[in-house]
Design a protein around this motif. Structure first.
Motif, PDB file in Angstrom:
ATOM      1  N   ASN B 122       0.810  -1.216   0.000  1.00  0.00           N
ATOM      2  CA  ASN B 122       0.000   0.000   0.000  1.00  0.00           C
ATOM      3  C   ASN B 122       0.844   1.268   0.000  1.00  0.00           C
ATOM      4  O   ASN B 122       0.469   2.290   0.561  1.00  0.00           O
ATOM      5  CB  ASN B 122      -0.963   0.024   1.197  1.00  0.00           C
ATOM      6  CG  ASN B 122      -2.058  -1.015   1.027  1.00  0.00           C
ATOM      7  OD1 ASN B 122      -2.527  -1.243  -0.087  1.00  0.00           O
ATOM      8  ND2 ASN B 122      -2.436  -1.675   2.095  1.00  0.00           N
ATOM      9  N   ARG B 124       2.341   4.578  -1.501  1.00  0.00           N
ATOM     10  CA  ARG B 124       1.727   5.517  -2.442  1.00  0.00           C
ATOM     11  C   ARG B 124       2.749   5.993  -3.464  1.00  0.00           C
ATOM     12  O   ARG B 124       3.416   7.002  -3.266  1.00  0.00           O
ATOM     13  CB  ARG B 124       1.110   6.676  -1.676  1.00  0.00           C
ATOM     14  CG  ARG B 124       0.052   6.145  -0.739  1.00  0.00           C
ATOM     15  CD  ARG B 124      -0.707   7.190   0.023  1.00  0.00           C
ATOM     16  NE  ARG B 124      -1.752   6.458   0.774  1.00  0.00           N
ATOM     17  CZ  ARG B 124      -2.979   6.902   0.942  1.00  0.00           C
ATOM     18  NH1 ARG B 124      -3.338   8.061   0.447  1.00  0.00           N
ATOM     19  NH2 ARG B 124      -3.846   6.188   1.620  1.00  0.00           N
ATOM     20  N   LYS B 137      -4.331   5.545  -3.868  1.00  0.00           N
ATOM     21  CA  LYS B 137      -4.649   4.412  -3.032  1.00  0.00           C
ATOM     22  C   LYS B 137      -5.147   3.238  -3.882  1.00  0.00           C
ATOM     23  O   LYS B 137      -5.941   3.427  -4.800  1.00  0.00           O
ATOM     24  CB  LYS B 137      -5.765   4.852  -2.079  1.00  0.00           C
ATOM     25  CG  LYS B 137      -5.939   3.973  -0.887  1.00  0.00           C
ATOM     26  CD  LYS B 137      -6.998   4.574   0.041  1.00  0.00           C
ATOM     27  CE  LYS B 137      -7.531   3.459   0.905  1.00  0.00           C
ATOM     28  NZ  LYS B 137      -8.937   3.489   1.112  1.00  0.00           N
ATOM     29  N   LEU B 138      -4.676   2.053  -3.549  1.00  0.00           N
ATOM     30  CA  LEU B 138      -5.143   0.853  -4.249  1.00  0.00           C
ATOM     31  C   LEU B 138      -6.585   0.549  -3.835  1.00  0.00           C
ATOM     32  O   LEU B 138      -6.892   0.466  -2.649  1.00  0.00           O
ATOM     33  CB  LEU B 138      -4.252  -0.342  -3.892  1.00  0.00           C
ATOM     34  CG  LEU B 138      -4.713  -1.709  -4.397  1.00  0.00           C
ATOM     35  CD1 LEU B 138      -4.538  -1.830  -5.902  1.00  0.00           C
ATOM     36  CD2 LEU B 138      -3.951  -2.833  -3.709  1.00  0.00           C
TER      37      LEU B 138
END
Ligand SMILES: [Zn+2]
Lengths: 251, 167
Positions: B122, B124, B137-138
Motif C-alpha cells: 500500500n 503511495r 490508493k489501491l
C-alpha cells in the motif's frame, strides 16, 4: 509416453482449472461488492484461458479432428478428472475464498514443478500460468487474513468453511496411474513431494489469519478417478447446456 | 506450435501491424504492446505469431481477426497463430506504448519491486494519470481487465487504472 496417457495426464491438471473457473464464473454479477466481483471473474478468466491452452494441446494430441470445445463440453461426468475440492459450490464469500486459497497454494506449487517437465508445451503453459496464479494466491491469502482476523462473524464463517473444506485437500496429493506414467517419463510432477511445502504455506497464512486447521480423520477422494460429489452433475448441466441442447452451435 | 524464442518481424510488415490496436486500449498498437512475436512472408502469405498478455485475454481473438483484416486491406493474405512461450512481460511494452497508456488514463507499469510495494505494501507511488499526484490508493488488485489494478487519487479524487507489472 503414449499420447493417450499424456492426454489423461493433461485432463488431470486442466479439469481442476476448468471446474474452478466455472465455479468462479457463477459469481459474475453476484460478488459481495463490485471489486470482489470483478476480481473473482478476472481469476475465472485466467483459469479458463489456461484451460484452453491445455485442452488445445490435448485436442491436438488426440488428432481425430477433436477441438478444445469437445473436451470441455462433450465429456460425461465420469470422464472429468478434477479433484472434489474445486467442484464444491459457492456457499458464501468466505467459503469461495477458502476454496480458492486451498487450491491456489497447490496450483502454484504444481506449476512451479511443471516448469521442469520434458514436455515443452506444458512448460510454456506452466510458465505463463505461474505469473497469473501468483496474483490469485496473493488475492485469496489477503482475503483469508482479512476475514479470519476480521470480525467475529467473518472469523466464524471462514473457520467453518475451512473445517468443511479441509477434508478435500489430501486428494490434491494422490498420484493416479497416469500421474505415475507421466512422472516416469519425465513429463509429470510428483505431487507427493509438494504436500509438505503446501502445509507449510497454508499454515503460515492461517496463523496470521488466526485460523486453525481442523483435525480431520477421514479425507474425501474420488474426483481424480471420475467419481464426483453430488454437485458435479449440476455444475456440468450448466456448463454443457448450450452444446447439449444445440449440438455444434457456434458463437 | 507454442514456442517462439526470438522476436523477428519483417520490417516491411511493420506499418501494417501498427494499424492494429488492442481493442480494450485502442490508443495502443499491438506493436507497442509487444504482443507480436514474429511476422514474415512465407509463400506470399504473411505468417504472424502473437502472444497473449494473459492466458484468458479475450482480446486475442479480436486481435487475430483485426490482423487478417489489416493485411487484407493491403491485399496480402495473412495467417495468425498463437504462441505461449516465452511468456509476455510488461517489459515488452515500448516507451511509445507506455506514453500512450498514460495519455489514455492508464498508469504504466512500475518496476517489479515498486509494483509489489504499490500492490502489497500500500505504498503511495503510483502516479495519478489525471493530476500527477502520488497520493493514490489501491482500490482493488483486479481492475476492469485482468492486466489492470484499480486505483483512486486522494487529491483529485478520480479513479484510474494501473497496468500491473508482469515479469
Ligand atoms: Zn489525481
Amino acid at each position: 509416453m503414449k499420447n493417450e496417457n499424456l492426454i489423461q495426464y493433461i485432463y488431470g491438471i486442466a479439469d481442476n482449472v476448468l471446474i474452478l473457473g466455472q465455479r468462479l464464473s457463477e459469481l459474475c454479477g453476484h460478488g459481495p461488492n463490485l471489486e470482489t466481483d470483478i476480481a473473482c471473474t478476472n481469476i475465472a478468466l485466467d483459469l479458463l484461458g489456461q484451460t484452453r491452452s491445455y485442452y488445445q494441446y490435448a485436442a491436438q494430441l488426440s488428432g481425430e479432428g477433436k477441438t478444445e470445445d469437445d473436451i470441455a463440453f462433450l465429456r460425461n461426468e465420469r470422464q472429468y478428472k478434477n479433484v472434489l475440492l474445486v467442484e464444491q459450490p459457492n456457499r458464501h464469500f468466505g467459503y469461495v475464498i477458502t476454496r480458492q486459497f486451498l487450491f491456489d497454494a497447490f496450483h502454484l506449487l504444481l506449476l512451479e514443478e511443471l516448469q521442469n517437465s520434458k514436455d515443452d508445451t506444458l512448460v510454456a503453459i506452466a510458465k505463463k500460468g505461474i505469473k497469473e496464479v501468483s496474483y490469485h494466491q496473493r488475492f485469496s491469502s489477503d482475503w483469508i487474513k482479512r476475514l479470519g482476523d476480521g470480525t467475529q462473524e467473518s472469523h466464524k464463517k471462514v473457520q467453518e468453511a475451512l473445517d468443511d473444506l479441509w477434508r478435500f485437500t489430501n486428494e490434491l496429493f494422490l498420484m493416479t496411474e497416469d500421474d505415475k506414467i507421466a512422472l516416469e517419463n519425465g513429463v509429470g510432477v510428483n505431487v507427493l513431494t509438494l504436500q509438505e511445502k503446501y502445509n507449510q504455506r497454508i499454515k503460515e497464512v492461517l496463523d496470521e489469519a488466526t485460523l486453525t486447521i481442523p483435525e480431520t480423520k477421514y479425507f474425501q477422494k474420488g474426483g481424480k478417478q471420475g467419481i464426483h460429489s453430488e454437485h458435479m452433475g449440476y455444475l456440468l448441466s450448466d456448463l454443457q447446456y448450450m452444446q447439449r441442447t444445440y449440438p455444434n452451435m457456434k458463437w | 506450435m507454442t514456442i517462439e524464442l526470438e522476436q523477428h518481424i519483417d520490417p516491411k510488415l511493420i506499418s501494417i501491424l501498427e494499424k492494429v490496436s488492442d481493442p480494450e486500449i485502442p490508443v495502443l498498437s499491438i506493436m507497442d504492446m509487444g504482443v507480436v512475436r514474429s511476422a514474415e512472408m512465407i509463400d506470399n502469405i504473411a505468417q504472424v505469431k502473437i502472444t497473449p498478455t494473459y492466458s484468458g485475454c479475450p482480446a486475442m481473438d479480436v486481435i487475430g481477426d483485426d490482423i487478417i483484416k489489416a493485411f487484407d486491406n493491403a491485399n496480402i493474405k495473412a495467417e495468425v497463430s498463437l504462441v505461449l512461450s516465452p511468456a509476455w512481460t510488461t517489459d515488452w511494452i515500448t516507451p511509445k506504448g507506455r506514453k500512450a497508456l498514460e495519455d489514455y488514463g492508464i498508469a504504466a507499469p512500475l518496476e517489479e519491486d515498486a509494483d509489489k510495494e504499490a500492490l502489497l505494501g500500500n505504498k503511495r507511488i503510483v502516479k495519478c494519470t489525471n493530476c500527477g499526484s502520488s497520493n493514490t490508493k489501491l482500490v482493488s488488485q483486479f481492475g476492469s481487465t485482468a492486466c489492470k489494478a484499480l486505483f483512486k487519487c486522494e487529491d483529485c479524487l478520480e479513479p484510474f487504472d494501473y497496468f500491473k507489472c508482469l515479469k
